[in-house]
Design a protein around this motif. Sequence first.
Motif, PDB file in Angstrom:
ATOM      1  N   GLU A  26     -12.256  -2.532   1.644  1.00  0.00           N
ATOM      2  CA  GLU A  26     -12.314  -2.787   3.089  1.00  0.00           C
ATOM      3  C   GLU A  26     -11.111  -3.624   3.498  1.00  0.00           C
ATOM      4  O   GLU A  26     -10.713  -4.546   2.781  1.00  0.00           O
ATOM      5  CB  GLU A  26     -13.606  -3.508   3.471  1.00  0.00           C
ATOM      6  N   LEU A  27     -10.535  -3.284   4.655  1.00  0.00           N
ATOM      7  CA  LEU A  27      -9.376  -4.008   5.171  1.00  0.00           C
ATOM      8  C   LEU A  27      -9.566  -4.291   6.650  1.00  0.00           C
ATOM      9  O   LEU A  27     -10.179  -3.483   7.371  1.00  0.00           O
ATOM     10  CB  LEU A  27      -8.085  -3.186   4.984  1.00  0.00           C
ATOM     11  N   ARG A  28      -9.041  -5.420   7.090  1.00  0.00           N
ATOM     12  CA  ARG A  28      -8.952  -5.724   8.526  1.00  0.00           C
ATOM     13  C   ARG A  28      -7.496  -5.551   8.931  1.00  0.00           C
ATOM     14  O   ARG A  28      -6.608  -6.208   8.386  1.00  0.00           O
ATOM     15  CB  ARG A  28      -9.417  -7.138   8.826  1.00  0.00           C
ATOM     16  N   LEU A  33      -9.266  -4.165  13.770  1.00  0.00           N
ATOM     17  CA  LEU A  33     -10.196  -3.143  13.277  1.00  0.00           C
ATOM     18  C   LEU A  33     -10.572  -3.443  11.839  1.00  0.00           C
ATOM     19  O   LEU A  33      -9.713  -3.800  11.025  1.00  0.00           O
ATOM     20  CB  LEU A  33      -9.547  -1.750  13.355  1.00  0.00           C
ATOM     21  N   ASP A  34     -11.859  -3.323  11.514  1.00  0.00           N
ATOM     22  CA  ASP A  34     -12.355  -3.411  10.141  1.00  0.00           C
ATOM     23  C   ASP A  34     -12.551  -1.993   9.624  1.00  0.00           C
ATOM     24  O   ASP A  34     -13.428  -1.254  10.113  1.00  0.00           O
ATOM     25  CB  ASP A  34     -13.665  -4.188  10.075  1.00  0.00           C
ATOM     26  N   VAL A  35     -11.748  -1.602   8.627  1.00  0.00           N
ATOM     27  CA  VAL A  35     -11.755  -0.226   8.117  1.00  0.00           C
ATOM     28  C   VAL A  35     -12.310  -0.237   6.700  1.00  0.00           C
ATOM     29  O   VAL A  35     -11.825  -0.974   5.839  1.00  0.00           O
ATOM     30  CB  VAL A  35     -10.334   0.376   8.135  1.00  0.00           C
ATOM     31  N   ARG A  36     -13.353   0.592   6.474  1.00  0.00           N
ATOM     32  CA  ARG A  36     -13.956   0.706   5.146  1.00  0.00           C
ATOM     33  C   ARG A  36     -13.414   1.939   4.421  1.00  0.00           C
ATOM     34  O   ARG A  36     -13.205   2.992   5.027  1.00  0.00           O
ATOM     35  CB  ARG A  36     -15.481   0.794   5.264  1.00  0.00           C
ATOM     36  N   VAL A  67      -3.841   3.753   6.960  1.00  0.00           N
ATOM     37  CA  VAL A  67      -4.235   2.483   6.328  1.00  0.00           C
ATOM     38  C   VAL A  67      -4.077   2.646   4.821  1.00  0.00           C
ATOM     39  O   VAL A  67      -4.664   3.551   4.215  1.00  0.00           O
ATOM     40  CB  VAL A  67      -5.683   2.104   6.694  1.00  0.00           C
ATOM     41  N   ASP A  68      -3.286   1.755   4.207  1.00  0.00           N
ATOM     42  CA  ASP A  68      -3.004   1.798   2.769  1.00  0.00           C
ATOM     43  C   ASP A  68      -3.985   0.872   2.061  1.00  0.00           C
ATOM     44  O   ASP A  68      -3.976  -0.343   2.275  1.00  0.00           O
ATOM     45  CB  ASP A  68      -1.557   1.371   2.518  1.00  0.00           C
ATOM     46  N   PHE A  69      -4.870   1.461   1.215  1.00  0.00           N
ATOM     47  CA  PHE A  69      -5.869   0.694   0.479  1.00  0.00           C
ATOM     48  C   PHE A  69      -5.424   0.382  -0.949  1.00  0.00           C
ATOM     49  O   PHE A  69      -6.213  -0.143  -1.724  1.00  0.00           O
ATOM     50  CB  PHE A  69      -7.198   1.461   0.447  1.00  0.00           C
ATOM     51  N   GLN A  70      -4.164   0.670  -1.294  1.00  0.00           N
ATOM     52  CA  GLN A  70      -3.693   0.373  -2.635  1.00  0.00           C
ATOM     53  C   GLN A  70      -3.415  -1.114  -2.769  1.00  0.00           C
ATOM     54  O   GLN A  70      -2.897  -1.746  -1.850  1.00  0.00           O
ATOM     55  CB  GLN A  70      -2.424   1.173  -2.940  1.00  0.00           C
TER      56      GLN A  70
END
Length: 330
Positions: free
Chosen positions: A4-6, A16-19, A40-43
């Motif tokens: 999860e990232l804000r 935005l809170d992105v899951r 959105v980069d979750f790495q």
Amino acid sequence: MIDELRIKCPSCGLLLDVRNSKHEAVKTITCPGCKKRLSVDFQEKQDLKSIPPFYYGEMPIALHEGLNQVSIPDCAHIEINVIRISDGNYKCIVRPLSAEHPVFLNGTQMEQEDKAVLSKGDNLRIGNTTLTYGKVRESVVAPQNYGILLGADDTKLQKKHRSYGWLIGIASLAVTVCLVILLWPKREMAPLVIENEVPVPIDTPAVAQTVPVSSAEPHPTVHQPEPRQTERTVRETESSQPVEPSYSSMNDYELELLARNDVKAQYEYGKRLVNKADSTRIVLGINYLKMAIRNGSNDAQQALQNLYNSLEQKAANGNSIAESILREQR
């Protein structure tokens, strides 16, 4: 992988809170505020090490990844390239650009085709400029009343600065002498009169005159002239104050020399550098403003605060250079 990232939308500024429910490396979403598509980069980001700076005396000069331009005299004759390696560290590679301007690494002259990877504590000397990579030189000696420290290899620059001080002092003395000569009042010397003394002409024979005296007439009264009195006027010499130099009319090199022991020059030079577009000059200007603040300049304190406010606004709008400067210099 991050779950999860804000994030902040760069277009409208919405948080935005992105899951990452599907454990994707990069996820594409649509901003509910402005309908703009975002990636959105979750790495997980590799822990990057900080890049060691150069030190010019005690003043740090920040470096960034890639080719760097150092705004210090004589440094235009070397190439400074910072490369990130796989473990997150950096290596700094230097190369001479001109055979007419020799570069010395730890006292050994480099050939024009040479490239050297610097280690912490290595010294680079180009002309009258000495830079130390990664830490402050242990041999630095602090001159009295200097805003920054000069190394042993900077003695020529120090002598040049002292010569400017002598010239200013001589010019001030000449102005003072000229003003005294022009303003000193001219007066005529009053004749010296000695009281109760009657002048006797020289080389003139005395002639006795016989005057009949009547017994009925009183003797005539001889009136002696009253002596003149002289007045002494005491005048005080007007002192002339040296004229303060015009910092705004000086070029960058003159301001840099004067800023070593002049707090107003430190403030003026720092304010001039932070208005440049080059990030290296901005960092250099921040250091000069900090020196002026340590020497008691309230104007430098206000200028530095205004710069921080401007950088915060740019960082909030996604400017990574402004964010990096704030993180390293604040």
